[in-house]
Scaffold this active site. Structure first.
Site, PDB file in Angstrom:
ATOM      1  CE  LYS A   1       2.395   4.990   1.822  1.00 29.23           C
ATOM      2  NZ  LYS A   1       1.406   5.529   2.745  1.00 29.23           N
TER       3      LYS A   1
ATOM      4  CG  ASP B   1       2.894  10.724   5.975  1.00 29.91           C
ATOM      5  OD1 ASP B   1       2.938  10.516   4.751  1.00 29.91           O
ATOM      6  OD2 ASP B   1       2.413   9.924   6.792  1.00 29.91           O
TER       7      ASP B   1
ATOM      8  CD  GLN C   1      -1.275   3.939   4.722  1.00 31.82           C
ATOM      9  OE1 GLN C   1      -0.093   4.239   4.622  1.00 31.82           O
ATOM     10  NE2 GLN C   1      -2.130   4.186   3.759  1.00 31.82           N
TER      11      GLN C   1
HETATM   12  N1  LIG Z   1       0.214   8.487   6.548  1.00 27.23           N
HETATM   13  C1  LIG Z   1      -0.240   8.394   5.301  1.00 27.23           C
HETATM   14  N2  LIG Z   1       0.506   8.884   4.289  1.00 27.23           N
HETATM   15  C2  LIG Z   1       0.070   8.802   3.002  1.00 27.23           C
HETATM   16  O1  LIG Z   1       0.760   9.278   2.072  1.00 27.23           O
HETATM   17  C3  LIG Z   1      -1.183   8.175   2.738  1.00 27.23           C
HETATM   18  C4  LIG Z   1      -1.918   7.670   3.827  1.00 27.23           C
HETATM   19  N3  LIG Z   1      -1.428   7.805   5.089  1.00 27.23           N
HETATM   20  N4  LIG Z   1      -3.112   7.087   3.628  1.00 27.23           N
HETATM   21  C5  LIG Z   1      -3.668   6.903   2.307  1.00 27.23           C
HETATM   22  C6  LIG Z   1      -3.143   7.897   1.302  1.00 27.23           C
HETATM   23  C7  LIG Z   1      -3.255   7.405  -0.118  1.00 27.23           C
HETATM   24  N5  LIG Z   1      -1.894   7.274  -0.585  1.00 27.23           N
HETATM   25  C8  LIG Z   1      -1.521   6.685  -1.796  1.00 27.23           C
HETATM   26  C9  LIG Z   1      -0.240   6.318  -2.068  1.00 27.23           C
HETATM   27  C10 LIG Z   1       0.097   5.662  -3.235  1.00 27.23           C
HETATM   28  C11 LIG Z   1      -0.852   5.352  -4.169  1.00 27.23           C
HETATM   29  C12 LIG Z   1      -0.475   4.600  -5.396  1.00 27.23           C
HETATM   30  O2  LIG Z   1       0.614   4.088  -5.517  1.00 27.23           O
HETATM   31  N6  LIG Z   1      -1.388   4.449  -6.382  1.00 27.23           N
HETATM   32  C13 LIG Z   1      -1.156   3.691  -7.597  1.00 27.23           C
HETATM   33  C14 LIG Z   1      -2.159   2.558  -7.792  1.00 27.23           C
HETATM   34  C15 LIG Z   1      -2.515   1.770  -6.587  1.00 27.23           C
HETATM   35  C16 LIG Z   1      -3.627   0.771  -6.863  1.00 27.23           C
HETATM   36  O3  LIG Z   1      -3.627   0.188  -7.965  1.00 27.23           O
HETATM   37  O4  LIG Z   1      -4.473   0.587  -5.977  1.00 27.23           O
HETATM   38  C17 LIG Z   1      -1.322   4.584  -8.801  1.00 27.23           C
HETATM   39  O5  LIG Z   1      -2.015   5.614  -8.697  1.00 27.23           O
HETATM   40  O6  LIG Z   1      -0.798   4.249  -9.852  1.00 27.23           O
HETATM   41  C18 LIG Z   1      -2.129   5.746  -3.925  1.00 27.23           C
HETATM   42  C19 LIG Z   1      -2.479   6.420  -2.760  1.00 27.23           C
HETATM   43  C20 LIG Z   1      -1.048   7.639   0.389  1.00 27.23           C
HETATM   44  N7  LIG Z   1      -1.691   8.024   1.475  1.00 27.23           N
HETATM   45 MG   LIG Z   2       0.998  11.844   1.412  1.00 27.06          MG
END
Ligand SMILES: Nc1nc(=O)c2c([nH]1)NC[C@@H]1CN(c3ccc(C(=O)N[C@@H](CCC(=O)O)C(=O)O)cc3)C=[N+]21
Ligand SMILES: [Mg+2]
Ligand SMILES: NC(=O)C1=CN([C@@H]2O[C@H](COP(=O)(O)OP(=O)(O)OC[C@H]3O[C@@H](n4cnc5c(N)ncnc54)[C@H](OP(=O)(O)O)[C@@H]3O)[C@@H](O)[C@H]2O)C=CC1
Length: 285
Positions: A54, A121, A98
């Site tokens: 992020k 968010d 987070q």
């Molecule tokens: N306040 C808050 N806001 C959130 O938006 C939030 C959170 N907490 N806690 C956890 C979850 C999960 N989440 C993700 C974001 C990006 C990927 C992402 O970029 N994933 C990549 C791969 C990442 C990897 O390889 O591990 C993909 O799918 O291609 C995944 C999961 C946001 N979250």
């Molecule tokens: Mg989210």
């Protein structure tokens, strides 16, 4: 039929370019860069990776990034006072705590404490309420990012039956509201749903967000449908996988998102969009 892939990396790159261009224009006009504060508590390895991504993306589009890394022993009162400071800080347009927080902390009152205008968010009841009333302001990132993906393939929502599997406050529920807003007829499945297979077989648009690897069997998928897999499950092998049996589903669907490279990158791109929007709105108001 073999489904075409919906490329979240590509669509998210387009979103980042749009955000980046708008930031550049702001700076040319003598305005300040949007500021995003990301708060990480403790040392959960997955959270550390997400937060790093992020902050990286934030800087890549020209935002000011404010970083707060608190120890796992941080107290509720400490976090409350940090949120109060960030709410009052004019250089901060967006605040993200987070999740998940360490078990001794209570997330709900903290999320409620973030000023709705800085709630990038989209988790604050004010912002969820606005979405519920068809007048969204800051929208939860994952569902809004999914709508952007569905728009990118020319989805026809009106008359479509959309099934959302999972009913959490941050993904499933707001996803259902977004699809409803677009004119789809929605079904929300959760832990107590019976005959999940029967609902999946009728879904023109399927959004799987239960966090259970392989929950959705490929053979259930409606031929010609669009499958969006939100699940991010880390297998013992270290491999990341979604909630849908990808290979089998791909033989029936018309469109499908991969994991990784589908929904995940859109969540972060939408966060940047939200922070820019929050910034632009605060300039006017
Ligand atoms: N306040 C808050 N806001 C959130 O938006 C939030 C959170 N907490 N806690 C956890 C979850 C999960 N989440 C993700 C974001 C990006 C990927 C992402 O970029 N994933 C990549 C791969 C990442 C990897 O390889 O591990 C993909 O799918 O291609 C995944 C999961 C946001 N979250
Ligand atoms: Mg989210
Ligand atoms: N790619 C991304 O950007 C993001 C990915 N994620 C991923 O998405 C998944 C869901 O996240 P999140 O919503 O936070 O998770 P939660 O655990 O908060 O919610 C899961 C939901 O799925 C439901 N559920 C669980 N088991 C079943 C089942 N067998 N059948 C039907 N429904 C079921 C639960 O039901 P009940 O309410 O009854 O308990 C709950 O509503 C996770 O894998 C997470 O890692 C999350 C956020 C962003």
């Amino acid at each position: 039929m073999t489904a075409k892939l919906i490329d979240g990396r590509q669509v998210s790159a387009t979103v980042r370019e749009e955000v980046s261009a708008r930031v550049k224009k702001r700076l040319q006009d003598g305005k300040r860069a949007p500021g995003l504060a990301v708060v990480l508590v403790g040392e959960d390895p997955a959270s550390q990776i997400y937060v790093r991504n992020k902050r990286r993306d934030c800087e890549s589009v020209g935002f000011a990034s404010f970083q707060y890394d608190l120890g796992a022993d941080a107290t509720q009162v400490q976090l409350e006072s940090l949120i109060d400071d960030l709410n009052d800080n004019p250089e901060v347009d967006g605040i993200l705590i987070q999740l998940p927080l360490p078990p001794h902390l209570d997330a709900d009152p903290l999320l409620l404490r973030i000023h709705p205008d800085k709630d990038v968010d989209g988790f604050h009841p004010y912002n969820l309420g606005r979405l519920c009333q068809r007048k969204p302001e800051l929208r939860p990132c994952t569902p809004a990012g999914i709508i952007r993906l569905l728009d990118s393939i020319g989805t026809n929502y009106k008359g479509a039956h959309a099934l959302v599997v999972g009913a959490s406050n941050i993904v499933g529920r707001p996803m259902a509201l977004e699809l409803l807003l677009k004119g789809a007829t929605i079904t929300v499945a959760h832990r107590f749903t019976q005959d999940l297979a029967g609902y999946v077989a009728q879904a023109d648009i399927l959004v799987a967000a239960a966090g259970k690897p392989g929950l959705i069997k490929g053979e259930w998928v409606k031929p010609g449908s669009t499958v969006i897999d939100v699940g991010m499950n880390r297998l013992d092998s270290g491999k990341l996988c979604g909630d849908v049996e990808f290979d089998a589903a791909r033989e029936r669907a018309a469109w499908i998102t991969p994991v990784p490279g589908g929904v995940g990158p859109m969540t972060i791109a939408t966060l940047l969009q939200n922070a820019l929007e929050a910034c632009e709105r605060r300039d006017i108001g």
